[in-house]
Design an enzyme around this catalytic site. Sequence first.
Site, PDB file in Angstrom:
ATOM      1  N   LYS A  53       0.838  -1.209   0.000  1.00 37.93           N
ATOM      2  CA  LYS A  53       0.000   0.000   0.000  1.00 37.93           C
ATOM      3  C   LYS A  53       0.874   1.261   0.000  1.00 37.93           C
ATOM      4  CE  LYS A  53      -2.062  -0.965   3.890  1.00 37.93           C
ATOM      5  NZ  LYS A  53      -1.361  -2.229   4.219  1.00 37.93           N
ATOM      6  N   ARG A  88      11.810  -5.859   4.906  1.00 35.45           N
ATOM      7  CA  ARG A  88      11.580  -4.424   4.656  1.00 35.45           C
ATOM      8  C   ARG A  88      12.558  -3.559   5.437  1.00 35.45           C
ATOM      9  NH1 ARG A  88       5.810  -1.714   5.439  1.00 35.45           N
ATOM     10  NH2 ARG A  88       5.968  -2.630   7.525  1.00 35.45           N
ATOM     11  N   ARG A 142      11.236  -1.908  11.067  1.00 32.60           N
ATOM     12  CA  ARG A 142      10.165  -1.501  11.983  1.00 32.60           C
ATOM     13  C   ARG A 142       9.999  -2.541  13.083  1.00 32.60           C
ATOM     14  NH1 ARG A 142       5.116   0.251   8.304  1.00 32.60           N
ATOM     15  NH2 ARG A 142       4.019  -0.938   9.906  1.00 32.60           N
ATOM     16  N   ARG A 197      -0.871  -8.731  13.208  1.00 29.26           N
ATOM     17  CA  ARG A 197      -1.377  -7.662  12.329  1.00 29.26           C
ATOM     18  C   ARG A 197      -2.247  -8.261  11.223  1.00 29.26           C
ATOM     19  NH1 ARG A 197       4.095  -5.086  10.726  1.00 29.26           N
ATOM     20  NH2 ARG A 197       2.874  -4.057   9.105  1.00 29.26           N
TER      21      ARG A 197
HETATM   22  P1  AP5 Z   1       4.881  -1.606   1.838  1.00 28.17           P
HETATM   23  O1  AP5 Z   1       4.568  -0.770   0.654  1.00 28.17           O
HETATM   24  O2  AP5 Z   1       5.665  -1.008   2.934  1.00 28.17           O
HETATM   25  O3  AP5 Z   1       3.565  -2.340   2.376  1.00 28.17           O
HETATM   26  P2  AP5 Z   1       2.308  -1.760   3.179  1.00 28.17           P
HETATM   27  O4  AP5 Z   1       1.087  -2.371   2.584  1.00 28.17           O
HETATM   28  O5  AP5 Z   1       2.377  -0.284   3.263  1.00 28.17           O
HETATM   29  O6  AP5 Z   1       2.572  -2.442   4.568  1.00 28.17           O
HETATM   30  P3  AP5 Z   1       2.496  -1.829   6.057  1.00 28.17           P
HETATM   31  O7  AP5 Z   1       3.203  -2.821   6.935  1.00 28.17           O
HETATM   32  O8  AP5 Z   1       2.976  -0.435   6.088  1.00 28.17           O
HETATM   33  O9  AP5 Z   1       0.993  -1.887   6.305  1.00 28.17           O
HETATM   34  P4  AP5 Z   1       0.289  -1.870   7.641  1.00 28.17           P
HETATM   35  O10 AP5 Z   1      -1.054  -1.594   7.197  1.00 28.17           O
HETATM   36  O11 AP5 Z   1       0.430  -3.079   8.473  1.00 28.17           O
HETATM   37  O12 AP5 Z   1       1.108  -0.769   8.490  1.00 28.17           O
HETATM   38  P5  AP5 Z   1       0.770   0.733   8.860  1.00 28.17           P
HETATM   39  O13 AP5 Z   1       2.022   1.470   8.922  1.00 28.17           O
HETATM   40  O14 AP5 Z   1      -0.316   1.225   8.009  1.00 28.17           O
HETATM   41  O15 AP5 Z   1       5.676  -2.908   1.273  1.00 28.17           O
HETATM   42  C1  AP5 Z   1       6.129  -3.923   2.148  1.00 28.17           C
HETATM   43  C2  AP5 Z   1       7.460  -4.463   1.669  1.00 28.17           C
HETATM   44  O16 AP5 Z   1       7.294  -5.126   0.407  1.00 28.17           O
HETATM   45  C3  AP5 Z   1       8.534  -3.392   1.394  1.00 28.17           C
HETATM   46  O17 AP5 Z   1       9.768  -3.943   1.733  1.00 28.17           O
HETATM   47  C4  AP5 Z   1       8.439  -3.134  -0.113  1.00 28.17           C
HETATM   48  O18 AP5 Z   1       9.669  -2.692  -0.669  1.00 28.17           O
HETATM   49  C5  AP5 Z   1       8.047  -4.508  -0.632  1.00 28.17           C
HETATM   50  N1  AP5 Z   1       7.152  -4.479  -1.797  1.00 28.17           N
HETATM   51  C6  AP5 Z   1       6.086  -3.656  -2.008  1.00 28.17           C
HETATM   52  N2  AP5 Z   1       5.450  -3.975  -3.158  1.00 28.17           N
HETATM   53  C7  AP5 Z   1       6.125  -5.048  -3.668  1.00 28.17           C
HETATM   54  C8  AP5 Z   1       5.930  -5.842  -4.855  1.00 28.17           C
HETATM   55  N3  AP5 Z   1       4.916  -5.602  -5.714  1.00 28.17           N
HETATM   56  N4  AP5 Z   1       6.805  -6.857  -5.079  1.00 28.17           N
HETATM   57  C9  AP5 Z   1       7.811  -7.106  -4.209  1.00 28.17           C
HETATM   58  N5  AP5 Z   1       8.042  -6.393  -3.084  1.00 28.17           N
HETATM   59  C10 AP5 Z   1       7.199  -5.369  -2.811  1.00 28.17           C
HETATM   60  O19 AP5 Z   1       0.177   0.566  10.324  1.00 28.17           O
HETATM   61  C11 AP5 Z   1       1.001   0.202  11.407  1.00 28.17           C
HETATM   62  C12 AP5 Z   1       0.211   0.201  12.706  1.00 28.17           C
HETATM   63  O20 AP5 Z   1      -0.305   1.520  12.970  1.00 28.17           O
HETATM   64  C13 AP5 Z   1      -1.030  -0.698  12.735  1.00 28.17           C
HETATM   65  O21 AP5 Z   1      -0.697  -2.029  13.081  1.00 28.17           O
HETATM   66  C14 AP5 Z   1      -1.866  -0.008  13.816  1.00 28.17           C
HETATM   67  O22 AP5 Z   1      -1.378  -0.299  15.092  1.00 28.17           O
HETATM   68  C15 AP5 Z   1      -1.602   1.464  13.543  1.00 28.17           C
HETATM   69  N6  AP5 Z   1      -2.577   2.029  12.583  1.00 28.17           N
HETATM   70  C16 AP5 Z   1      -2.284   2.530  11.351  1.00 28.17           C
HETATM   71  N7  AP5 Z   1      -3.408   2.959  10.747  1.00 28.17           N
HETATM   72  C17 AP5 Z   1      -4.422   2.735  11.605  1.00 28.17           C
HETATM   73  C18 AP5 Z   1      -5.823   2.952  11.541  1.00 28.17           C
HETATM   74  N8  AP5 Z   1      -6.408   3.488  10.460  1.00 28.17           N
HETATM   75  N9  AP5 Z   1      -6.570   2.600  12.614  1.00 28.17           N
HETATM   76  C19 AP5 Z   1      -6.003   2.086  13.723  1.00 28.17           C
HETATM   77  N10 AP5 Z   1      -4.688   1.826  13.836  1.00 28.17           N
HETATM   78  C20 AP5 Z   1      -3.896   2.155  12.789  1.00 28.17           C
HETATM   79 MG    MG Z   2       2.727   1.120   4.830  1.00 38.16          MG
END
Ligand code: AP5
Ligand code: MG
Length: 217
Positions: free
Chosen positions: A15, A129, A163, A174
Amino acid sequence: MATFIVMLGPPGVGKGTQAKILSEKTGLAHISSGDLFRENLKNQTELGKLAQTYMTKGELVPDDVTVAMIKDRLTRPDCKAGAVLDGFPRTPAQAEALESMLQEFHGQVDAVPFITAGENVLIERLGGRWTCRVNGAHVFNEKTNPPKNDKKCDFDGAELYQRDDDKPETVKNRIKVYFEQTAPLISYYREHGKLAEIDGTQAIDQVTEDLLVALKK
Ligand code: AP5
Ligand code: MG
């Protein structure tokens, strides 16, 4: 009407990677709820300290706190034309709150790209990552998207780190939380005719291409 794109999909599916690219291509702001929480934590704000207690366990931060943070962010001038929302909404209550906020801000959710991949792919990607210390939107992967210089960000030369919530036990929780609390949004946005399913197992460039095709529709 301001344009909002909601990136939907499980942890590690890409994402953030795609939201950054879409934001550059469309000129819309990139808003990542996870990055906002991490920035707050870095600055040791009360919000950051509260969020950390949930994030380290892989649980969701409570809706009221999350919605207030996003609402505040949407009032900034760079959101006038809209934004790519990455990681928000993540519960049905957040999706409802977004609808009322957007009425206030004269915007609407135009499209919801739903990026998919199996659990093994997600665990593998998150295990490899590396994220930029200075800008959380700069993410790399030791196998699939390596930085040019070892442990340094390609964009600003800052240090890369793993992270805290990318540890395998936390990742598993998660993913569980995603299926329990976020997956209901798939049918919500499908019923509203907004959902565009994208195969997230493809290479990054191909995922972008599919996204751009879906957004033109
Ligand atoms: P990346 O693009 O970083 O993936 P992502 O989908 O953004 O994954 P996140 O871990 O950031 O999502 P998340 O939803 O768990 O975390 P968030 O920070 O939102 O890609 C991942 C890896 O793959 C990278 O190494 C990249 O290079 C690689 N990659 C990408 N695309 C690829 C491809 N096509 N092929 C190969 N490799 C690829 O949330 C963290 C925490 O914050 C949550 O757990 C929660 O506690 C809190 N939080 C955040 N938002 C909320 C909310 N709305 N409500 C409540 N709590 C929240
Ligand atoms: Mg992300």
